[in-house]
Design an enzyme around this catalytic site. Structure first.
Site, PDB file in Angstrom:
ATOM      1  CB  SER A 119       9.355 -11.202 -11.180  1.00  0.00           C
ATOM      2  OG  SER A 119       8.771 -10.026 -10.737  1.00  0.00           O
ATOM      3  CG  HIS A 140      12.877  -9.854  -6.917  1.00  0.00           C
ATOM      4  ND1 HIS A 140      12.467 -11.139  -6.643  1.00  0.00           N
ATOM      5  CD2 HIS A 140      11.792  -9.231  -7.425  1.00  0.00           C
ATOM      6  CE1 HIS A 140      11.201 -11.277  -6.961  1.00  0.00           C
ATOM      7  NE2 HIS A 140      10.766 -10.136  -7.431  1.00  0.00           N
ATOM      8  CD  GLU A 152      14.214 -13.930  -4.578  1.00  0.00           C
ATOM      9  OE1 GLU A 152      13.472 -13.364  -5.414  1.00  0.00           O
ATOM     10  OE2 GLU A 152      14.403 -15.148  -4.580  1.00  0.00           O
ATOM     11  CG  ASN A 190       8.320 -14.361  -8.255  1.00  0.00           C
ATOM     12  OD1 ASN A 190       7.287 -14.301  -7.596  1.00  0.00           O
ATOM     13  ND2 ASN A 190       9.007 -13.290  -8.599  1.00  0.00           N
TER      14      ASN A 190
HETATM   15  C1  LIG Z   1       5.857 -11.035  -7.985  1.00  0.00           C
HETATM   16  C2  LIG Z   1       7.177 -10.842  -7.364  1.00  0.00           C
HETATM   17  O1  LIG Z   1       8.153 -10.701  -8.110  1.00  0.00           O
HETATM   18  C3  LIG Z   1       7.445 -10.917  -5.922  1.00  0.00           C
HETATM   19  C4  LIG Z   1       6.339 -10.470  -5.000  1.00  0.00           C
HETATM   20  O2  LIG Z   1       6.273  -9.328  -4.613  1.00  0.00           O
HETATM   21  S1  LIG Z   1       5.212 -11.617  -4.611  1.00  0.00           S
HETATM   22  C5  LIG Z   1       4.054 -10.776  -3.594  1.00  0.00           C
HETATM   23  C6  LIG Z   1       4.561 -10.692  -2.181  1.00  0.00           C
HETATM   24  N1  LIG Z   1       3.552 -10.028  -1.373  1.00  0.00           N
HETATM   25  C7  LIG Z   1       2.620 -10.702  -0.701  1.00  0.00           C
HETATM   26  O3  LIG Z   1       2.598 -11.927  -0.696  1.00  0.00           O
HETATM   27  C8  LIG Z   1       1.622  -9.849  -0.002  1.00  0.00           C
HETATM   28  C9  LIG Z   1       0.597 -10.684   0.723  1.00  0.00           C
HETATM   29  N2  LIG Z   1      -0.322  -9.790   1.446  1.00  0.00           N
HETATM   30  C10 LIG Z   1       0.003  -9.232   2.616  1.00  0.00           C
HETATM   31  O4  LIG Z   1       1.054  -9.474   3.194  1.00  0.00           O
HETATM   32  C11 LIG Z   1      -1.030  -8.314   3.225  1.00  0.00           C
HETATM   33  O5  LIG Z   1      -2.284  -8.621   2.674  1.00  0.00           O
HETATM   34  C12 LIG Z   1      -0.704  -6.784   3.000  1.00  0.00           C
HETATM   35  C13 LIG Z   1       0.578  -6.437   3.747  1.00  0.00           C
HETATM   36  C14 LIG Z   1      -0.559  -6.424   1.529  1.00  0.00           C
HETATM   37  C15 LIG Z   1      -1.856  -5.965   3.528  1.00  0.00           C
HETATM   38  O6  LIG Z   1      -2.038  -6.289   4.870  1.00  0.00           O
HETATM   39  P1  LIG Z   1      -3.443  -6.130   5.619  1.00  0.00           P
HETATM   40  O7  LIG Z   1      -3.193  -6.386   7.058  1.00  0.00           O
HETATM   41  O8  LIG Z   1      -4.492  -6.898   4.913  1.00  0.00           O
HETATM   42  O9  LIG Z   1      -3.865  -4.671   5.304  1.00  0.00           O
HETATM   43  P2  LIG Z   1      -3.597  -3.325   6.035  1.00  0.00           P
HETATM   44  O10 LIG Z   1      -3.869  -3.417   7.515  1.00  0.00           O
HETATM   45  O11 LIG Z   1      -4.404  -2.368   5.242  1.00  0.00           O
HETATM   46  O12 LIG Z   1      -2.064  -3.081   5.781  1.00  0.00           O
HETATM   47  C16 LIG Z   1      -1.020  -3.447   6.654  1.00  0.00           C
HETATM   48  C17 LIG Z   1       0.016  -2.365   6.583  1.00  0.00           C
HETATM   49  O13 LIG Z   1       0.541  -2.299   5.256  1.00  0.00           O
HETATM   50  C18 LIG Z   1       0.389  -0.986   4.712  1.00  0.00           C
HETATM   51  N3  LIG Z   1       0.123  -1.128   3.282  1.00  0.00           N
HETATM   52  C19 LIG Z   1      -0.769  -1.964   2.709  1.00  0.00           C
HETATM   53  N4  LIG Z   1      -0.714  -1.866   1.379  1.00  0.00           N
HETATM   54  C20 LIG Z   1       0.246  -0.949   1.093  1.00  0.00           C
HETATM   55  C21 LIG Z   1       0.783  -0.418  -0.093  1.00  0.00           C
HETATM   56  N5  LIG Z   1       0.361  -0.814  -1.302  1.00  0.00           N
HETATM   57  N6  LIG Z   1       1.760   0.493  -0.010  1.00  0.00           N
HETATM   58  C22 LIG Z   1       2.203   0.907   1.187  1.00  0.00           C
HETATM   59  N7  LIG Z   1       1.747   0.433   2.358  1.00  0.00           N
HETATM   60  C23 LIG Z   1       0.776  -0.474   2.312  1.00  0.00           C
HETATM   61  C24 LIG Z   1      -0.766  -0.393   5.476  1.00  0.00           C
HETATM   62  O14 LIG Z   1      -0.692   0.992   5.501  1.00  0.00           O
HETATM   63  C25 LIG Z   1      -0.587  -0.987   6.847  1.00  0.00           C
HETATM   64  O15 LIG Z   1       0.383  -0.224   7.545  1.00  0.00           O
HETATM   65  P3  LIG Z   1       0.372  -0.100   9.161  1.00  0.00           P
HETATM   66  O16 LIG Z   1       0.776  -1.451   9.678  1.00  0.00           O
HETATM   67  O17 LIG Z   1       1.385   0.964   9.404  1.00  0.00           O
HETATM   68  O18 LIG Z   1      -1.004   0.263   9.546  1.00  0.00           O
HETATM   69  N1  LIG Z   2       4.050  -6.606  -9.353  1.00  0.00           N
HETATM   70  C1  LIG Z   2       4.767  -7.233  -8.440  1.00  0.00           C
HETATM   71  O1  LIG Z   2       4.215  -7.741  -7.453  1.00  0.00           O
HETATM   72  C2  LIG Z   2       6.238  -7.307  -8.576  1.00  0.00           C
HETATM   73  C3  LIG Z   2       6.865  -6.957  -9.749  1.00  0.00           C
HETATM   74  N2  LIG Z   2       8.233  -7.042  -9.848  1.00  0.00           N
HETATM   75  C4  LIG Z   2       8.916  -6.683 -11.076  1.00  0.00           C
HETATM   76  O2  LIG Z   2       9.045  -5.267 -11.114  1.00  0.00           O
HETATM   77  C5  LIG Z   2       8.969  -4.796 -12.463  1.00  0.00           C
HETATM   78  C6  LIG Z   2       7.845  -3.790 -12.563  1.00  0.00           C
HETATM   79  O3  LIG Z   2       6.618  -4.418 -12.196  1.00  0.00           O
HETATM   80  P1  LIG Z   2       5.335  -3.557 -11.793  1.00  0.00           P
HETATM   81  O4  LIG Z   2       5.746  -2.316 -11.103  1.00  0.00           O
HETATM   82  O5  LIG Z   2       4.406  -4.486 -11.148  1.00  0.00           O
HETATM   83  O6  LIG Z   2       4.770  -3.210 -13.256  1.00  0.00           O
HETATM   84  P2  LIG Z   2       3.758  -2.054 -13.676  1.00  0.00           P
HETATM   85  O7  LIG Z   2       3.079  -2.556 -14.879  1.00  0.00           O
HETATM   86  O8  LIG Z   2       2.972  -1.610 -12.495  1.00  0.00           O
HETATM   87  O9  LIG Z   2       4.742  -0.851 -14.028  1.00  0.00           O
HETATM   88  C7  LIG Z   2       5.687  -0.897 -15.057  1.00  0.00           C
HETATM   89  C8  LIG Z   2       5.960   0.540 -15.456  1.00  0.00           C
HETATM   90  O10 LIG Z   2       7.070   0.546 -16.348  1.00  0.00           O
HETATM   91  C9  LIG Z   2       6.737   1.490 -17.365  1.00  0.00           C
HETATM   92  N3  LIG Z   2       7.557   1.299 -18.546  1.00  0.00           N
HETATM   93  C10 LIG Z   2       7.335   0.491 -19.627  1.00  0.00           C
HETATM   94  N4  LIG Z   2       8.312   0.674 -20.532  1.00  0.00           N
HETATM   95  C11 LIG Z   2       9.160   1.600 -20.011  1.00  0.00           C
HETATM   96  C12 LIG Z   2      10.345   2.216 -20.488  1.00  0.00           C
HETATM   97  N5  LIG Z   2      10.860   1.911 -21.676  1.00  0.00           N
HETATM   98  N6  LIG Z   2      10.954   3.155 -19.697  1.00  0.00           N
HETATM   99  C13 LIG Z   2      10.458   3.471 -18.494  1.00  0.00           C
HETATM  100  N7  LIG Z   2       9.325   2.932 -18.000  1.00  0.00           N
HETATM  101  C14 LIG Z   2       8.696   1.989 -18.745  1.00  0.00           C
HETATM  102  C15 LIG Z   2       5.267   1.236 -17.598  1.00  0.00           C
HETATM  103  O11 LIG Z   2       4.685   2.275 -18.369  1.00  0.00           O
HETATM  104  P3  LIG Z   2       3.357   1.940 -19.250  1.00  0.00           P
HETATM  105  O12 LIG Z   2       2.286   1.662 -18.252  1.00  0.00           O
HETATM  106  O13 LIG Z   2       3.166   3.174 -20.058  1.00  0.00           O
HETATM  107  O14 LIG Z   2       3.706   0.721 -20.080  1.00  0.00           O
HETATM  108  C16 LIG Z   2       4.774   1.195 -16.164  1.00  0.00           C
HETATM  109  O15 LIG Z   2       4.541   2.495 -15.654  1.00  0.00           O
HETATM  110  C17 LIG Z   2       8.787  -6.046 -13.339  1.00  0.00           C
HETATM  111  O16 LIG Z   2      10.039  -6.479 -13.771  1.00  0.00           O
HETATM  112  C18 LIG Z   2       8.170  -7.033 -12.354  1.00  0.00           C
HETATM  113  O17 LIG Z   2       8.384  -8.373 -12.702  1.00  0.00           O
HETATM  114  C19 LIG Z   2       9.032  -7.424  -8.795  1.00  0.00           C
HETATM  115  C20 LIG Z   2       8.448  -7.742  -7.601  1.00  0.00           C
HETATM  116  C21 LIG Z   2       7.015  -7.747  -7.401  1.00  0.00           C
END
Ligand SMILES: CC(=O)CC(=O)SCCNC(=O)CCNC(=O)[C@H](O)C(C)(C)COP(=O)(O)OP(=O)(O)OC[C@H]1O[C@@H](n2cnc3c(N)ncnc32)[C@H](O)[C@@H]1OP(=O)(O)O
Ligand SMILES: NC(=O)C1=CN([C@@H]2O[C@H](COP(=O)(O)OP(=O)(O)OC[C@H]3O[C@@H](n4cnc5c(N)ncnc54)[C@H](OP(=O)(O)O)[C@@H]3O)[C@@H](O)[C@H]2O)C=CC1
Length: 291
Positions: A119, A140, A152, A190
């Site tokens: 991320s 990403h 990304e 991010n």
């Molecule tokens: C941190 C990083 O590095 C980068 C990032 O990822 S940042 C995070 C980016 N993500 C966001 O910002 C998510 C923001 N939230 C949302 O867009 C919405 O709340 C959401 C899509 C998660 C859920 O939407 P919602 O309308 O409230 O719920 P819901 O109607 O249950 O779900 C919509 C659809 O998504 C699916 N869905 C929801 N969560 C799911 C999951 N975890 N896995 C798979 N499918 C999922 C549902 O099955 C549903 O599918 P259909 O359209 O086919 O029915």
């Molecule tokens: N969460 C998010 O919304 C997003 C996350 N990301 C990025 O994706 C990556 C994963 O995040 P996320 O899935 O949320 O994290 P989670 O904590 O859900 O999962 C990480 C997994 O990696 C496992 N792990 C740790 N060490 C090792 C290893 N040496 N070999 C193999 N597996 C290992 C962990 O095991 P254990 O639990 O035993 O430690 C765990 O099952 C990160 O780099 C994150 O920044 C990118 C986009 C969105």
């Protein structure tokens, strides 16, 4: 380069989503984790998410069964190394990622492209410690992977054109949209999203609002699908804190300092949905705010 098989390292919430979409798009997938329970849970989640897609008529039962049959779950890292494209999606911690690459490199096929779903961490730095910086890049995905349209793509300073175009081709085969980002801390999504989440935590910390009022304000007042604290719990508070630290260290600007309250939640092990407690407590029937 032709890609037929994908290795995914880390079977957490991102790893299971990546395996899901790759298998549905027709790729053979090797899903790896150090933790056997994480692998078992990931396969159950993928099955459950595909079952829901079948019941909503997004995919057929045959699509689901063929996709599930394409996924191999294994704790054996060398098995991942035999694929055409590896996506590392383990915990957002540079030393963990480094250890994974160190373990993988001796087994890696000469042509295999190596990517990270990080991320925030520098792609150039991760790449420089491998034997193939030109075949390394950031891949990403957004969470939840099966739903979110964006991927990304981040080129390190040495990434070559063929590697970028091969990854772009995979994104297109998934039916997703690629955004190209330069390799600076936390890239595009991010760099913008995480300071907003961190500011929401400061708003809570300073008592400007409580969990409910902050989330409701951003949902109803800014039309966000989730409030920032609900989204932080969804992403994982450890991941949010790790990204803020990368921004703070990498850009050396105090405006990115992580909120002490975010640090406190992580220190408590209240990491959000994945540990059943964060800004909300998920152990009951409905989420209950913890502040
Ligand atoms: C941190 C990083 O590095 C980068 C990032 O990822 S940042 C995070 C980016 N993500 C966001 O910002 C998510 C923001 N939230 C949302 O867009 C919405 O709340 C959401 C899509 C998660 C859920 O939407 P919602 O309308 O409230 O719920 P819901 O109607 O249950 O779900 C919509 C659809 O998504 C699916 N869905 C929801 N969560 C799911 C999951 N975890 N896995 C798979 N499918 C999922 C549902 O099955 C549903 O599918 P259909 O359209 O086919 O029915
Ligand atoms: N969460 C998010 O919304 C997003 C996350 N990301 C990025 O994706 C990556 C994963 O995040 P996320 O899935 O949320 O994290 P989670 O904590 O859900 O999962 C990480 C997994 O990696 C496992 N792990 C740790 N060490 C090792 C290893 N040496 N070999 C193999 N597996 C290992 C962990 O095991 P254990 O639990 O035993 O430690 C765990 O099952 C990160 O780099 C994150 O920044 C990118 C986009 C969105």
């Amino acid at each position: 380069m032709a890609v037929n098989s994908i290795g995914v390292i880390g079977a957490g919430q991102m790893g299971n989503g990546i395996a899901h979409v790759m298998a549905l798009a027709g790729y053979d997938v090797v899903l790896n984790d150090i933790n056997e329970d994480a692998l078992k849970k990931a396969m159950e989640l993928i099955q459950g998410n595909m079952d829901r897609q079948v019941s909503r008529e997004k995919i057929s039962a045959a699509d689901r069964d063929q996709a599930m049959a394409r996924i191999v779950a294994t704790q054996d890292l060398p098995q991942v190394a035999q694929t055409d494209l590896v996506i590392e999606a383990a915990t957002e911690d540079e030393s963990i990622k480094q250890k994974i690459f160190d373990g993988l490199l001796p087994h890696l096929g000469a042509e295999t492209i190596l990517t990270s779903n990080t991320s925030s961490i520098s792609i150039t730095r991760l790449a420089s410690r491998t034997d193939r910086p030109e075949k390394f890049m950031g891949f990403h995905f957004m969470n939840p992977v099966p739903v979110m349209q964006l991927v990304e793509l981040i080129r390190g300073i040495a990434t070559d054109k063929d590697t970028y175009e091969t990854c772009l081709g995979v994104v297109q085969k998934l039916g997703k949209t690629a955004a190209s980002a330069e390799d600076f801390p936390a890239f595009i999504v991010n760099r913008i999203l995480m300071p907003m989440i961190n500011e929401a935590v400061y708003t809570l910390y300073e008592g400007v609002g409580n969990v409910n009022s902050i989330d409701q304000s951003m949902k109803l007042g800014a039309n966000h699908p989730m409030g920032p604290l609900e989204l932080a719990d969804f992403i994982g508070l450890d991941t949010c804190l790790a990204i803020m630290n990368v921004l703070h260290d990498g850009l050396a600007d105090t405006k990115y300092r992580p909120c002490p309250l975010l640090t406190k939640y992580v220190e408590a092990g209240w990491l959000g949905r994945k540990t059943q407690r964060g800004f909300y407590d998920y152990r009951g029937e409905t989420p209950v705010p913890t502040r």
